[in-house]
Design an enzyme around this catalytic site. Structure first.
Site, PDB file in Angstrom:
ATOM      1  N   SER A 260       0.850  -1.190   0.000  1.00  0.00           N
ATOM      2  CA  SER A 260       0.000   0.000   0.000  1.00  0.00           C
ATOM      3  C   SER A 260       0.885   1.240   0.000  1.00  0.00           C
ATOM      4  O   SER A 260       2.111   1.135   0.064  1.00  0.00           O
ATOM      5  CB  SER A 260      -0.892  -0.003   1.236  1.00  0.00           C
ATOM      6  OG  SER A 260      -0.080   0.250   2.367  1.00  0.00           O
ATOM      7  N   LYS A 261       0.222   2.388  -0.018  1.00  0.00           N
ATOM      8  CA  LYS A 261       0.941   3.674  -0.070  1.00  0.00           C
ATOM      9  C   LYS A 261       2.015   3.777   1.009  1.00  0.00           C
ATOM     10  O   LYS A 261       3.025   4.436   0.813  1.00  0.00           O
ATOM     11  CB  LYS A 261      -0.059   4.820   0.132  1.00  0.00           C
ATOM     12  CG  LYS A 261      -0.856   5.119  -1.102  1.00  0.00           C
ATOM     13  CD  LYS A 261      -1.604   6.432  -0.922  1.00  0.00           C
ATOM     14  CE  LYS A 261      -2.797   6.488  -1.856  1.00  0.00           C
ATOM     15  NZ  LYS A 261      -4.065   6.325  -1.176  1.00  0.00           N
ATOM     16  N   ARG A 262       1.747   3.155   2.137  1.00  0.00           N
ATOM     17  CA  ARG A 262       2.716   3.225   3.238  1.00  0.00           C
ATOM     18  C   ARG A 262       4.087   2.711   2.815  1.00  0.00           C
ATOM     19  O   ARG A 262       5.108   3.123   3.343  1.00  0.00           O
ATOM     20  CB  ARG A 262       2.249   2.360   4.411  1.00  0.00           C
ATOM     21  CG  ARG A 262       1.285   3.017   5.328  1.00  0.00           C
ATOM     22  CD  ARG A 262       0.958   2.119   6.504  1.00  0.00           C
ATOM     23  NE  ARG A 262       0.583   0.763   6.100  1.00  0.00           N
ATOM     24  CZ  ARG A 262       1.296  -0.317   6.352  1.00  0.00           C
ATOM     25  NH1 ARG A 262       2.436  -0.222   6.998  1.00  0.00           N
ATOM     26  NH2 ARG A 262       0.876  -1.515   5.964  1.00  0.00           N
ATOM     27  N   HIS A 263       4.101   1.776   1.868  1.00  0.00           N
ATOM     28  CA  HIS A 263       5.373   1.172   1.461  1.00  0.00           C
ATOM     29  C   HIS A 263       6.106   2.006   0.418  1.00  0.00           C
ATOM     30  O   HIS A 263       7.300   1.855   0.231  1.00  0.00           O
ATOM     31  CB  HIS A 263       5.134  -0.231   0.897  1.00  0.00           C
ATOM     32  CG  HIS A 263       4.534  -1.182   1.894  1.00  0.00           C
ATOM     33  ND1 HIS A 263       3.195  -1.494   1.894  1.00  0.00           N
ATOM     34  CD2 HIS A 263       5.087  -1.858   2.918  1.00  0.00           C
ATOM     35  CE1 HIS A 263       2.960  -2.350   2.882  1.00  0.00           C
ATOM     36  NE2 HIS A 263       4.082  -2.576   3.517  1.00  0.00           N
ATOM     37  N   GLY A 264       5.378   2.853  -0.275  1.00  0.00           N
ATOM     38  CA  GLY A 264       5.996   3.645  -1.342  1.00  0.00           C
ATOM     39  C   GLY A 264       5.040   3.697  -2.525  1.00  0.00           C
ATOM     40  O   GLY A 264       3.835   3.519  -2.353  1.00  0.00           O
TER      41      GLY A 264
END
Ligand code: GLU
Length: 504
Positions: A260-264
């Protein structure tokens, strides 16, 4: 006849995205695996847009996904934009077909109208959960005779259509990735195939489409495994052959949660904007669940077509490794010609305000050299403007810690002072001049090696580390003669600025 036979045997796969957002790497991997499988088998790759979720589907997303797939280099043989023998390829344009086949199932007694309201179904669901039972539809409307149901319908009573599913038994299938998979019918219940608003349910539309489009292999994400038994029951109800299924594992971040966005970056569009090459992204996506037999790493799409093997796709979760992607990107960048590198770099340099558009031929010649040198070690093109700061930014007041330490010693100050005295009256500077002068300083002061070169690098770049000076000096001097929105300060001027700042 022969022709017909081979036409029949032809492998036909599809990528069936819902245009409800930007295309995520998980979906892009699904598209890629379908495409590779089609191309290596001389098969047909179909693009089908599943836009029956009216609230969430948008034309803009369809345009983007078409653009992203094209950018990736995955072309299709049939699709909403190019048509084909089994169109239309947009589900919202196929509603009549869905109704026709639902009607057939109703007539054959394989489906029925369900008049249960949302509230009623929700109550049933909650009661089941409270009693620890699987929330499966009770089958309340199952036995309403079709005639009666049609009467109620014609009086305007809303109704969904459900498929009649045997109450007991097992639905099993062989999945190319996951092996034998089976589901107990007890947990399935009669699925809705057409909603009361007339829209087909995903599980129904997908079967009608895959069957009518003669899809032979359904390669898609693992999140659809639990939908597959419902789909198989529909194939059975129609007496149609089922395609072969291959469900690809989910794409996870390094922490084992869904990417998800949290990872990049997670969408193809983001990676493109960051300056990841399409070929590098495809190369990397192919490794999400698959690896080439001999461990090859840097592969073009054409090489992937040759090597890819659906039977070797792993069922364990695929972990998205940004570092590996960046490494592959660097390898693919290396293979580009200087022109290609420049063309890819220009938009980033323009956006950063370093170059005005269009650049002159003279500027391009210089930029080509600069890009070639500065791309070294760059993971993606978006990092390039930062690298160009080495040429465009020079501020003695902004030395980094490393630079400050290098020039703190008295020997460094002596080197800088002597260097300045020797160049003070020069009107031109180049690497040869630099080499001659450093030779003289060495002889006169006895200072050599790092103690000699590092302070001079700080003087010329205002940084503690960076390019080798034999590359940097000619590049800077040439750049300083050109007109850019921000002026490049040449070596002589830099030395003067630094000496005056250091009060030497
Ligand atoms: N529209 C579905 C999705 O985007 C396609 C699923 C399938 O391939 O059957 O998840």
């Amino acid at each position: 006849m022969n022709n017909q036979a081979s036409e029949k045997e032809k492998i036909r796969v599809r990528f069936a995205p819902s245009p409800t957002g930007y295309i995520h790497v998980g979906n892009a991997r699904t598209a890629l695996f379908n495409w590779l499988f089609a191309r290596q088998n001389n098969g047909i790759f179909v693009l089908r847009v599943e836009d029956t979720d009216l609230e969430r589907s948008r034309e803009e997303y369809e345009r983007n996904l078409i653009q992203d797939l094209r950018w990736l280099g995955l072309d299709w043989d049939e699709g909403p934009d190019i048509g084909g023998p089994y169109g239309p390829y947009r589900q919202s344009e196929r509603l009549e077909l869905y109704h026709k086949y639902a009607h057939q199932l109703l007539q054959e007694g394989k489906a029925y109208y369900c008049f249960c309201s949302q509230e009623e179904l929700e109550r049933e669901r909650e009661a089941a959960l409270a009693e620890g039972r699987m929330p499966v539809y009770s089958g309340k409307c199952r036995n309403i005779p079709l005639k009666d149901a049609e009467k109620r319908r014609s009086c305007g009573e809303p109704a969904a259509i459900r498929l009649k599913v045997p109450e007991e038994g097992i639905v099993a299938f062989y999945d190319l990735v996951r092996g034998h998979v089976e589901f107990d019918l007890k947990i399935i219940g009669d699925p809705i195939i057409v909603r009361s608003n007339g829209m087909p349910a995903y599980n129904y539309a997908v079967v009608i489409d895959d069957a009518l489009m003669h899809i032979t292999h359904v390669i898609r994400g693992e999140d659809h495994v639990s939908n597959t038994p419902r789909q198989i029951l529909l194939y059975q109800a129609f007496g149609w052959p089922t395609p072969i299924f291959a469900h690809l594992s989910m794409v996870m971040g390094k922490d084992n949660t869904r990417l998800s966005k949290r990872h990049g970056a997670t969408s193809v569009d983001q990676f493109r904007r960051e300056g990841i090459l399409a070929e590098a992204l495809c190369n990397y996506l192919s490794f999400l669940g698959w690896s080439p037999p001999e461990g090859q790493e840097v592969l073009t799409l054409q090489q992937l077509v040759k090597l890819f093997d659906l039977n070797r796709v792993s069922r364990s979760a695929a972990i998205f490794d940004y570092e590996k992607l960046h490494w592959l990107n660097r390898q693919h960048i290396k293979k580009l010609s200087p022109e290609e590198k420049l063309n890819l770099a220009l938009p980033y340099l323009e956006e950063a305000g370093l170059v005005s558009s269009p650049a002159t031929e003279e500027q391009k010649t210089w930029l080509k050299k600069a890009v070639e040198i500065l791309l070294e070690g760059v993971d993606k093109f978006s990092e390039l403007p930062k690298k160009f700061e080495l040429l465009f930014d020079f501020n003695p007041e902004n030395l980094d810690q490393e630079a400050k330490e290098i020039i703190a010693s008295s020997s460094a100050r002596l080197v800088i002072k002597t260097f300045y005295q020797k160049i003070a009256n020069l009107s031109e500077f180049n690497y040869e001049t630099f080499a001659r002068i450093t030779g003289e300083i060495k002889k006169e002061t006895g200072i050599k090696g790092r103690d000699l070169y590092h302070p001079l690098r700080v003087v010329l770049t205002a940084r503690g580390s960076g390019l080798e000076l034999d590359k940097f000096i000619p590049l800077l001097e040439e750049g300083a003669r050109l007109q850019f929105p921000r002026r490049i300060i040449g070596c002589l001027e830099r030395v003067k600025m630094m000496v005056s700042f250091l009060n030497l």
